[in-house]
Design a protein around this motif. Structure first.
Motif, mmCIF file in Angstrom:
data_model
loop_
_atom_site.group_PDB
_atom_site.id
_atom_site.type_symbol
_atom_site.label_atom_id
_atom_site.label_comp_id
_atom_site.label_asym_id
_atom_site.label_seq_id
_atom_site.Cartn_x
_atom_site.Cartn_y
_atom_site.Cartn_z
ATOM 1 N N VAL A 48 15.649 68.349 4.519
ATOM 2 C CA VAL A 48 16.212 68.939 3.307
ATOM 3 C C VAL A 48 16.298 67.816 2.280
ATOM 4 O O VAL A 48 17.030 66.844 2.484
ATOM 5 C CB VAL A 48 17.605 69.551 3.564
ATOM 6 C CG1 VAL A 48 18.190 70.112 2.275
ATOM 7 C CG2 VAL A 48 17.526 70.628 4.646
ATOM 8 N N ALA A 49 15.516 67.949 1.209
ATOM 9 C CA ALA A 49 15.453 66.881 0.206
ATOM 10 C C ALA A 49 15.267 67.455 -1.194
ATOM 11 O O ALA A 49 14.467 68.375 -1.393
ATOM 12 C CB ALA A 49 14.307 65.927 0.534
ATOM 13 N N LYS A 55 7.738 71.814 -5.505
ATOM 14 C CA LYS A 55 6.537 71.524 -4.722
ATOM 15 C C LYS A 55 6.263 72.666 -3.746
ATOM 16 O O LYS A 55 7.186 73.294 -3.228
ATOM 17 C CB LYS A 55 6.712 70.224 -3.956
ATOM 18 C CG LYS A 55 6.780 69.009 -4.875
ATOM 19 C CD LYS A 55 6.796 67.719 -4.089
ATOM 20 C CE LYS A 55 6.721 66.487 -4.962
ATOM 21 N NZ LYS A 55 7.336 66.518 -6.246
ATOM 22 N N SER A 56 4.993 72.898 -3.495
ATOM 23 C CA SER A 56 4.604 73.926 -2.533
ATOM 24 C C SER A 56 4.886 73.447 -1.114
ATOM 25 O O SER A 56 5.147 72.264 -0.872
ATOM 26 C CB SER A 56 3.109 74.230 -2.672
ATOM 27 O OG SER A 56 2.338 73.135 -2.177
ATOM 28 N N LEU A 84 12.744 71.923 3.144
ATOM 29 C CA LEU A 84 13.549 72.740 2.239
ATOM 30 C C LEU A 84 14.189 71.903 1.146
ATOM 31 O O LEU A 84 14.501 70.734 1.354
ATOM 32 C CB LEU A 84 14.684 73.425 3.021
ATOM 33 C CG LEU A 84 14.304 74.290 4.202
ATOM 34 C CD1 LEU A 84 15.544 74.617 5.032
ATOM 35 C CD2 LEU A 84 13.620 75.560 3.731
ATOM 36 N N THR A 85 14.410 72.544 -0.006
ATOM 37 C CA THR A 85 15.245 71.934 -1.034
ATOM 38 C C THR A 85 16.696 72.180 -0.628
ATOM 39 O O THR A 85 16.973 73.084 0.194
ATOM 40 C CB THR A 85 14.992 72.559 -2.413
ATOM 41 O OG1 THR A 85 15.413 73.927 -2.375
ATOM 42 C CG2 THR A 85 13.530 72.453 -2.830
ATOM 43 N N PRO A 86 17.652 71.452 -1.197
ATOM 44 C CA PRO A 86 19.057 71.729 -0.879
ATOM 45 C C PRO A 86 19.466 73.174 -1.196
ATOM 46 O O PRO A 86 20.227 73.793 -0.445
ATOM 47 C CB PRO A 86 19.814 70.728 -1.749
ATOM 48 C CG PRO A 86 18.849 69.600 -1.918
ATOM 49 C CD PRO A 86 17.499 70.262 -2.017
ATOM 50 N N GLU A 87 18.925 73.725 -2.262
ATOM 51 C CA GLU A 87 19.240 75.112 -2.644
ATOM 52 C C GLU A 87 18.698 76.096 -1.599
ATOM 53 O O GLU A 87 19.374 77.063 -1.248
ATOM 54 C CB GLU A 87 18.652 75.434 -4.030
ATOM 55 C CG GLU A 87 19.254 74.627 -5.167
ATOM 56 C CD GLU A 87 18.716 73.180 -5.264
ATOM 57 O OE1 GLU A 87 19.418 72.363 -5.883
ATOM 58 O OE2 GLU A 87 17.637 72.889 -4.730
#
Length: 92
Positions: A48-49, A55-56, A84-87
């Motif tokens: 998670v970053a 980004k795809s 994953l993104t944090p969201e």
């Protein structure tokens, strides 16, 4: 240093993840291609970053693979990734 520790160190340095989970699944692949008796060949990571924003999935996986370029192929035979993104992580 174990392969898992190397994975952690390199991903943390390259991607500054908010969360990083590394699971050694080598025992599930006993007798399969790339398996070594000592293990540490097959891994599953969740990263998670914030750097994944915009980004795809493929671009995210390339970032992880680039961070581990020296380990891919040997000693890492297989790497399953959830990026994953944090969201996205908060919503799941």
């Amino acid at each position: 240093m174990s392969v898992a520790e190397t994975i952690r160190r390199k991903i943390e340095a390259a991607l500054l993840p908010e969360r990083l989970e590394i699971v050694d699944e080598s025992h599930l692949h006993k007798g399969h291609a790339g398996h070594r008796p000592e293990g540490e060949t097959h891994f599953r990571v969740t990263v998670v970053a914030a750097g994944f924003s915009g980004k795809s999935r493929v671009e995210r996986q390339r970032l992880v693979t680039a961070a581990l370029k020296d380990e891919m192929g040997a000693p890492i035979h297989a790497l399953s990734m959830k990026t994953l993104t944090p969201e996205e992580a908060a919503a799941s």
